[in-house]
Design an enzyme around this catalytic site. Structure first.
Site, PDB file in Angstrom:
ATOM      1  N   LYS A  14      -4.116  76.190  11.108  1.00 27.40           N
ATOM      2  CA  LYS A  14      -4.292  74.940  10.361  1.00 27.40           C
ATOM      3  C   LYS A  14      -4.914  73.902  11.271  1.00 27.40           C
ATOM      4  O   LYS A  14      -4.341  73.514  12.293  1.00 27.40           O
ATOM      5  CB  LYS A  14      -2.931  74.455   9.849  1.00 27.40           C
ATOM      6  CG  LYS A  14      -3.010  73.139   9.104  1.00 27.40           C
ATOM      7  CD  LYS A  14      -1.688  72.789   8.446  1.00 27.40           C
ATOM      8  CE  LYS A  14      -1.749  71.438   7.763  1.00 27.40           C
ATOM      9  NZ  LYS A  14      -0.484  71.083   7.120  1.00 27.40           N
ATOM     10  N   LYS A  44      -6.722  77.270   7.085  1.00 25.33           N
ATOM     11  CA  LYS A  44      -6.864  76.015   6.343  1.00 25.33           C
ATOM     12  C   LYS A  44      -7.561  74.963   7.173  1.00 25.33           C
ATOM     13  O   LYS A  44      -7.163  74.789   8.323  1.00 25.33           O
ATOM     14  CB  LYS A  44      -5.446  75.564   5.968  1.00 25.33           C
ATOM     15  CG  LYS A  44      -5.360  74.238   5.301  1.00 25.33           C
ATOM     16  CD  LYS A  44      -3.918  73.870   5.086  1.00 25.33           C
ATOM     17  CE  LYS A  44      -3.907  72.461   4.560  1.00 25.33           C
ATOM     18  NZ  LYS A  44      -2.614  71.876   4.532  1.00 25.33           N
TER      19      LYS A  44
HETATM   20  C1  PBG Z   1       1.683  69.060   4.822  1.00 29.14           C
HETATM   21  C2  PBG Z   1       0.452  69.592   4.193  1.00 29.14           C
HETATM   22  C3  PBG Z   1      -0.829  69.028   4.162  1.00 29.14           C
HETATM   23  C4  PBG Z   1      -1.605  69.863   3.355  1.00 29.14           C
HETATM   24  C5  PBG Z   1      -0.788  70.913   2.937  1.00 29.14           C
HETATM   25  N1  PBG Z   1       0.476  70.733   3.483  1.00 29.14           N
HETATM   26  C6  PBG Z   1      -1.343  67.769   4.730  1.00 29.14           C
HETATM   27  C7  PBG Z   1      -1.462  67.591   6.172  1.00 29.14           C
HETATM   28  O1  PBG Z   1      -1.236  68.487   6.974  1.00 29.14           O
HETATM   29  O2  PBG Z   1      -1.774  66.456   6.551  1.00 29.14           O
HETATM   30  C8  PBG Z   1      -3.052  69.627   2.997  1.00 29.14           C
HETATM   31  C9  PBG Z   1      -3.497  70.241   1.711  1.00 29.14           C
HETATM   32  C10 PBG Z   1      -4.758  69.725   1.146  1.00 29.14           C
HETATM   33  O3  PBG Z   1      -5.473  68.880   1.713  1.00 29.14           O
HETATM   34  O4  PBG Z   1      -5.081  70.188   0.051  1.00 29.14           O
HETATM   35  N2  PBG Z   1       1.811  69.237   6.172  1.00 29.14           N
END
Ligand code: PBG
Length: 323
Positions: free
Chosen positions: A196, A249
């Site tokens: 991520k 992601k």
């Molecule tokens: C929470 C989380 C996030 C997303 C999914 N879980 C936001 C972040 O990490 O700031 C992002 C999902 C999206 O942008 O569709 N940690």
């Protein structure tokens, strides 16, 4: 030059030929739809930066899930937005909190749907960070892992089919796996957000889940988006700790990462097509510049072509009729 030159066009002549020789296909069962459930609302509310995506009140989630499941989408990814924020986000593991209630309701009324819960603290903590912050503003790794394991356990007790830690603390998958095992949830899989990146594409989501950090950013825990070798380390670490599937992601700007992991990782790889990807395509189509469904379909196929097994996408219902 020998004539005629025609070679590669032979298999493209008709719709039938094109479909016969199509390499990669998208199936409704590949898709996972995120769903936001908020404790503060009584009727569904559209997320301004994500036209067509809503936050739902608890009373509507079962009905919405029924629609999703009967349309052919087998799985939802559930995000809870609590009314109140607390210093360490302790409501996140409270059995009477919003996600736990939603999971119970959904599993009662649509038992066959696969409910995946996002395991994180950022919608719950006063700081808006995904872990616990000390006096100096530093995110505490191991303390956060202990809490995240409690959050995951509370979701499993409520009936979640899969738990999905999205916080990016080191070691949290191991903490979650051992607590789940100790408490009798050996069969609950972990879909970890293993790879991520600290991406600028999450902006609209932070409106949707009310989880923007109140200070600083997430760069001390999410990955530097200039790095690709680290993706393998992150994925392998989570798999060694017990992850059953790994998420990459965002998806669209990270197809190289998916493609490079594919031959190395034999667990399912899930591409998360994030909020910013959705909003860009929606906004351009609302201006009449692109055809939203067709462009979305093309990008989702590109994720499968890169090697993803499944895709988390806000467009799951929108693309169904084109599959
Ligand atoms: C929470 C989380 C996030 C997303 C999914 N879980 C936001 C972040 O990490 O700031 C992002 C999902 C999206 O942008 O569709 N940690």
């Amino acid at each position: 030059m020998k004539f005629p030159l025609t070679r590669l066009r032979r298999t493209r002549q008709t719709k039938t030929l094109r479909s016969m020789f199509q390499n990669v296909h998208l199936h409704p069962t590949d898709l996972i739809l995120p769903l936001f459930v908020s404790e503060s609302i009584t009727t569904k509310e559209e997320i301004p930066s994500m036209p067509g995506v809503y936050q739902y009140p608890l009373k509507d989630v079962s009905q919405k899930t029924k629609e999703i499941y009967s349309a052919g989408i087998p799985s939802i990814l559930l995000f809870g937005i609590p009314k109140e924020k607390k210093p360490i986000g302790s409501q996140a593991y409270d059995s009477s909190s919003i996600v736990q209630k939603a999971v119970r309701e959904i599993k009662n009324s649509v038992p066959d749907v696969c409910v995946i819960t996002d395991v994180c603290l950022c919608s719950y903590t006063s700081s808006g960070h995904c872990g616990i912050v000390n006096q100096q503003g530093i995110i505490q790794n191991d303390e956060s892992c202990r809490l995240l394991a409690k959050v995951a356990l509370s979701h499993a007790i409520a009936g979640a089919d899969i738990v999905a830690p999205s916080d990016m603390m080191d070691g949290r998958v191991g903490y979650i796996r051992s607590l789940l095992d100790e408490e009798g949830f050996q069969m609950t899989p972990i879909m970890s957000y293993a790879v991520k990146y600290a991406s600028n594409f999450y902006g609209p989501f932070r409106d949707a889940a009310d989880c923007a950090p109140k200070f600083g950013d997430r760069k001390t825990y999410q990955m530097n988006f200039a790095n690709s070798n680290e993706a393998y380390l992150e994925a392998m670490t989570d798999i060694e700790e017990g992850a059953d599937m790994v998420i990459v992601k965002p998806a669209l700007s990270y197809l190289d990462v998916i493609a490079s992991l594919r031959p190395l990782i034999h667990h399912p790889i899930i591409a998360y097509s994030v909020s910013g990807e959705y909003s860009m395509m929606k906004a351009a189509s609302m201006n009449g510049w692109i055809d939203y469904s067709q462009v979305m379909l093309e990008t989702l196929l590109s994720m499968k072509r890169a090697g993803a097994d499944n895709i988390i996408t806000y467009s799951a219902l929108d693309v169904l009729e084109h599959l």
